[in-house]
Design a protein around this motif. Structure first.
Motif, short mmCIF file in Angstrom:
data_model
loop_
_atom_site.label_atom_id
_atom_site.label_comp_id
_atom_site.label_asym_id
_atom_site.label_seq_id
_atom_site.Cartn_x
_atom_site.Cartn_y
_atom_site.Cartn_z
N PHE A 74 3.95 -3.12 -0.77
CA PHE A 74 4.71 -1.78 -0.82
C PHE A 74 5.08 -1.66 0.91
CE2 PHE A 74 2.75 -1.68 -4.52
CZ PHE A 74 3.52 -1.46 -5.37
N ASP A 75 6.24 -1.11 1.23
CA ASP A 75 6.57 -0.96 2.30
C ASP A 75 6.05 0.56 2.97
OD1 ASP A 75 8.80 0.76 4.45
OD2 ASP A 75 9.24 -1.50 4.49
N THR A 76 5.45 0.47 3.91
CA THR A 76 4.61 1.62 4.50
C THR A 76 5.65 2.72 4.78
OG1 THR A 76 4.79 1.05 6.64
CG2 THR A 76 3.04 0.29 5.36
N GLN A 77 6.92 2.65 5.02
CA GLN A 77 7.75 3.78 5.38
C GLN A 77 8.22 4.63 4.20
OE1 GLN A 77 8.27 4.76 8.35
NE2 GLN A 77 6.76 3.20 9.08
N ASN A 78 9.09 3.91 3.09
CA ASN A 78 9.57 4.33 2.21
C ASN A 78 8.89 4.03 0.78
OD1 ASN A 78 10.16 1.50 1.36
ND2 ASN A 78 12.31 1.86 2.44
N ARG A 79 7.76 3.57 0.77
CA ARG A 79 6.94 3.26 -0.28
C ARG A 79 7.50 2.53 -1.79
NH1 ARG A 79 6.30 8.26 1.22
NH2 ARG A 79 7.18 9.01 -0.61
N VAL A 80 8.45 1.52 -1.22
CA VAL A 80 9.14 0.88 -2.30
C VAL A 80 8.43 -0.59 -2.34
CG1 VAL A 80 11.16 2.02 -2.19
CG2 VAL A 80 11.07 0.14 -0.88
N ALA A 81 8.47 -1.31 -3.25
CA ALA A 81 8.03 -2.77 -3.48
C ALA A 81 8.79 -3.61 -2.62
CB ALA A 81 8.06 -3.11 -4.77
N VAL A 82 8.10 -4.64 -1.85
CA VAL A 82 8.79 -5.65 -1.05
C VAL A 82 9.03 -6.83 -1.89
CG1 VAL A 82 8.97 -6.99 1.06
CG2 VAL A 82 8.05 -4.49 1.04
N ARG A 83 10.00 -7.09 -2.68
CA ARG A 83 10.07 -8.14 -3.46
C ARG A 83 11.32 -9.00 -3.06
NH1 ARG A 83 10.61 -5.54 -9.34
NH2 ARG A 83 10.78 -7.68 -9.98
N PRO A 84 11.24 -10.12 -3.29
CA PRO A 84 12.30 -11.21 -2.92
C PRO A 84 13.42 -10.92 -3.63
CG PRO A 84 10.38 -12.42 -4.13
CD PRO A 84 9.99 -10.92 -4.08
N HIS B 229 7.26 12.72 -1.18
CA HIS B 229 6.11 12.94 -1.92
C HIS B 229 5.49 11.57 -1.72
CE1 HIS B 229 8.32 15.91 -3.77
NE2 HIS B 229 9.42 15.26 -4.22
N ALA B 230 4.18 11.67 -1.25
CA ALA B 230 3.51 10.61 -0.77
C ALA B 230 2.55 10.00 -1.55
CB ALA B 230 2.19 11.08 0.45
N ASN B 231 2.43 10.50 -2.94
CA ASN B 231 1.61 9.97 -4.09
C ASN B 231 2.90 9.04 -5.00
OD1 ASN B 231 2.88 12.54 -4.48
ND2 ASN B 231 1.38 12.45 -6.54
N VAL B 232 4.11 9.15 -4.66
CA VAL B 232 5.09 8.39 -5.48
C VAL B 232 5.51 7.24 -4.83
CG1 VAL B 232 7.40 8.64 -6.63
CG2 VAL B 232 5.80 10.60 -6.29
N PHE B 233 5.50 5.97 -5.55
CA PHE B 233 6.03 4.74 -5.30
C PHE B 233 6.79 4.14 -6.10
CE2 PHE B 233 1.73 5.65 -3.70
CZ PHE B 233 1.64 5.14 -2.49
N SER B 234 7.63 2.98 -5.70
CA SER B 234 8.77 2.23 -6.69
C SER B 234 8.32 0.76 -6.49
CB SER B 234 9.96 2.60 -6.36
OG SER B 234 10.86 1.83 -7.15
N THR B 235 8.50 0.10 -7.77
CA THR B 235 8.37 -1.29 -7.77
C THR B 235 9.50 -1.98 -7.52
OG1 THR B 235 8.78 -1.13 -10.26
CG2 THR B 235 6.31 -1.18 -9.58
#
Length: 759
Positions: A419-429, A159-165
């Motif tokens: 956000f990662d362009t592949q899996n749409r998750v936040a890139v956080r330390p 689902h391209a409109n769903v992301f995660s922090t």
């Protein structure tokens, strides 16, 4: 009398109309732009908890505060943002119902929330055992940006409109766990995984694949017995097998509290391999974790040991502490109060908002507030006049491209988000924490090395520098130049690569003539064995001029943040770990300030870069650490030079009203002289370069107002039209003799309370 009453009514109506005009104009403008745009926030409370963790209260408070801030700045395209809260109380059926209700809203701009991957799987794919049909297609078709906090990215990957922090368990967390195990030299690894939790299974599978069969000597999957317990028979069987396998380290992914019986069983069996806990070490009872004979590791994003999130620390320290307390509210409906399993807590007189679970609640609340701001920023990137569908698309586009990892980042009040362009998750330390052995008191601290994610998705090892800054003297603070002089000792554990040359004192003052920083650094000890100095410690003496950011709104009864900021001086990144807060030296010598507190803030920042040739944007991240001292200004000098003279002048002006009215000229002369004396006193004070009026400014304005009112009343009391009427005469006399002293007393109480408590 009727004329006076009529004039009063006219004045009141006029004031109300003037005051309400901007609000009416704003309401009309909003109505012209369209109705409010809605953002649904999904909550999940636990009705069985004896005391609330404060997550939902923090989310409600901070997201509403953020929406108010955004609406004051025009909202989205001139339309206000309205927040709707829906709570699923941990029930996946209710989760689905809440999302359906949200999607039925014709003004829905976005959805924020959903922290459980299991409930997320039920929402997107369905759950046959719960009789739930998934609604992933409906969510995708809607085009509504949906920002979750799930750690299993394949739940929403279609689902391209769903992301995660939250970083992905498989692509984010697991590689760091496997690389850490490899770098640390552990050759025999065991896994204990909760097979009933999706996030545990996902991480266990990824770690096992990353390490390979040559390192994994045991991969044990266990199930839950009820909601929170692991099957005890399964634990005994696993420990018996581990006694044969003899692993060097065990990765336990069953949940923090569920790991307790496993650790106890390992100890009882005489096993003490290192543990990598997928969870939070602090949720393990102190007696259990301290009794374990080997080091314990964990991976964290938020709960940093002995340091605060620098941005969050600044945000919280600016407000009143009690307004930031969310955790600890008694849940009267919990069943534990009826069966006596819940116990009454003893609340301390003062609670630091940035300690314990309350800090976690604030972090969660500010995280959700950042998501509201991110949705608004993305929606405002759409062309003016865009409809709702276009603004939804603009939000998705912003998170997919504008704030793509390596290209750009959204600066939030809590964190920088990309956000990662592949899996749409936040890139956080993700930081590695160790509970070491051998110390007199076992405390969590950053592991000796960490990993940072590179632009291509790979990992690079960086060092942790164990540093303490002991400020000896802070003096000659200049509010206009925004600088102060400081002298301090910097001690650093002499690990490989630890050297002061790697440090850049970011807020050290740069001399405009030489272009260099006004710093003097003297090495006292180089870290080599010496009976006169602590073992493996490099010690430096540093003096110089540093910048700070004074907040002068409460001057001179203010408390300021004096800080020493450190970041890498070159491309070699590092992290800073200070000693425990209780062991830091708080004694600071200063002529004009009193130390009242000290803390260390750690934050991630970035340098935005645009290639002028290819026009490709990118960001270069780095860590920075702030050693902060809270200093309260000494006010004795101000009280003697300003407050006392003002008070005496005011007393003289007040006493003059009791002179017989036949000497009107003498009365007014005294009062006007008092007013001019205050003006002269104000002009003689050092002028501060402040964007806002200080408390000192407001104090003088109050004085001008009081004396001016006294002069006006003196004139009014000899006016023949007013003096001839009983009620105006009595009212003026009351204000003159009692009203003014009461107003002065109220202001004096306000100033006294500030002088005692600080800003």
């Amino acid at each position: 009398m009727r004329a006076a009453a009529f004039a009063g009514v006219v004045f009141s109506v006029t004031v109300n109309l003037v005051a309400s005009a901007p609000a009416l104009a704003q309401a009309e403008a909003q109505a012209a732009q369209g109705p409010a745009l809605d953002v649904t926030v999904l909550l999940s409370s636990n009705p069985d908890a004896c005391y609330d963790r404060g997550y939902n209260d923090a989310i409600r408070s901070l997201t509403l505060r953020e929406s108010d801030r955004l609406n004051r700045r025009g909202g989205v395209g001139g339309r206000p943002i309205e927040i709707n809260f829906l709570d699923d109380v941990g029930d996946p059926t209710k989760t689905v119902a809440n999302v359906k209700e949200a999607l039925s809203d014709p003004q829905l701009l976005g959805i924020v929330g959903l922290t459980s991957s299991d409930r997320g799987e039920a929402l997107f794919s369905g759950s046959p055992k719960d009789g739930i049909a998934g609604m992933g297609d409906e969510i995708a078709t809607s085009g509504v940006p949906f920002i979750t906090d799930m750690s299993v990215s394949n739940v929403f990957s279609a689902h391209a409109n769903v992301f995660s922090t939250r970083p992905s368990q498989a692509e984010g967390n697991a590689p760091i766990v496997t690389e850490f195990i490899k770098e640390s030299g552990y050759s025999k690894v065991a896994l204990i995984v909760n097979n009933d939790k999706l996030y545990s299974r996902t991480l266990g599978d990824a770690v096992a694949t990353g390490l390979g069969p040559e390192r994994v000597v045991a991969d044990k999957r266990v199930g839950q017995n009820g909601k929170n317990d692991i099957d005890s028979e399964a634990v005994d069987a696993v420990v018996a097998e581990l006694k044969v396998a003899q692993p060097d380290i065990i990765v336990i992914a069953v949940g923090s509290s569920r790991a307790v019986p496993i650790m106890i069983a390992l100890q009882n069996a005489g096993l003490a391999p290192a543990i990598f806990l997928i969870g939070t070490v602090q949720r393990i009872p102190e007696e259990v974790r301290n009794a374990y004979a080997a080091p314990i590791f964990e991976l964290t994003m938020n709960d940093l040991p002995e340091v605060y999130n620098a941005t969050l620390g600044d945000l919280v320290r600016q407000g009143q502490p009690e307004l930031w307390i969310f955790e600890g509210k008694k849940n009267e409906g919990a069943s534990g109060w009826a069966d006596k399993s819940c116990e009454i807590r003893k609340e301390p007189e003062f609670r630091d908002p940035l300690q314990g679970d309350n800090r976690s609640a604030i972090e969660r609340g500010t995280q959700f507030a950042d998501m509201i701001a991110l949705i608004a920023a993305g929606a405002n990137a759409a062309p003016p006049g865009s409809d709702l569908a276009a603004r939804r698309k603009a939000v998705v586009n912003a998170m997919s491209k504008t704030y793509a990892a390596g290209n750009g980042a959204f600066r939030g009040s809590y964190n920088n988000w990309s956000f990662d362009t592949q899996n749409r998750v936040a890139v956080r330390p993700l930081l590695l924490i160790i509970l070491p052995t051998g110390a007199e008191s076992r405390r969590r601290q950053l592991a000796s090395f960490q990993f940072v994610r590179l632009r291509d998705g790979g990992l690079r090892r960086i060092d942790t520098l164990y540093i303490d800054v002991d400020i000896v003297r802070a003096h000659r603070a200049d509010e206009n130049a925004k600088t102060f002089l400081a002298e301090f000792y910097l001690s650093m554990r002499a690990n490989k690569g630890a050297d002061i040359e790697r440090l850049d004192f970011t807020n050290a003052y740069i001399d405009p003539r030489s272009g260099g920083r006004q710093l003097a650094i003297h090495q006292i000890h180089n870290g080599e064995p010496d009976s006169a100095y602590p073992d493996q410690m490099k010690i430096y003496y540093v003096s110089g001029r540093f910048l700070y950011r004074p907040d002068l709104e409460s001057y001179p009864f203010d408390t300021q943040r004096f800080f020493i900021e450190i970041k890498p001086s070159s491309g070699t990144a590092f992290l800073v770990q200070p000693p425990p807060e209780s062991l830091r030296d708080r004694d600071v010598a200063s002529d004009d300030w009193q130390p009242v507190g000290q803390y260390v803030g750690l934050g991630e920042d970035f340098i935005p870069v645009v290639d002028a040739y290819t026009h490709e944007p990118s960001v270069v991240p780095f860590y920075r650490a702030q050693f902060v001292w809270l200093m309260k200004r000494e006010v004795n000098d101000y009280m003697l030079r300003v407050v006392a003279p003002l008070l005496f002048i005011l007393i003289v002006a007040y006493v003059s009203i009791f002179i017989p009215r036949d000497h009107f000229e003498a009365i007014v002369t005294i009062q006007v002289t008092a007013l001019l004396s205050a003006v002269a006193l104000y002009l003689s004070l050092p002028q501060l370069d402040s964007d806002t009026a200080t408390l000192s400014d407001r104090l003088f304005l109050f004085y001008y107002l009081v004396v001016s009112v006294m002069i006006m009343i003196t004139i009014a009391r000899i006016n023949k039209h007013l003096a001839a009427r009983k009620w105006p005469r009595l009212l003026l006399g009351f204000i003159h003799t009692l009203g003014i002293p009461l107003a002065v007393a109220a202001m004096a109480w306000h100033v006294l309370s500030l002088s005692q408590a600080g800003a």
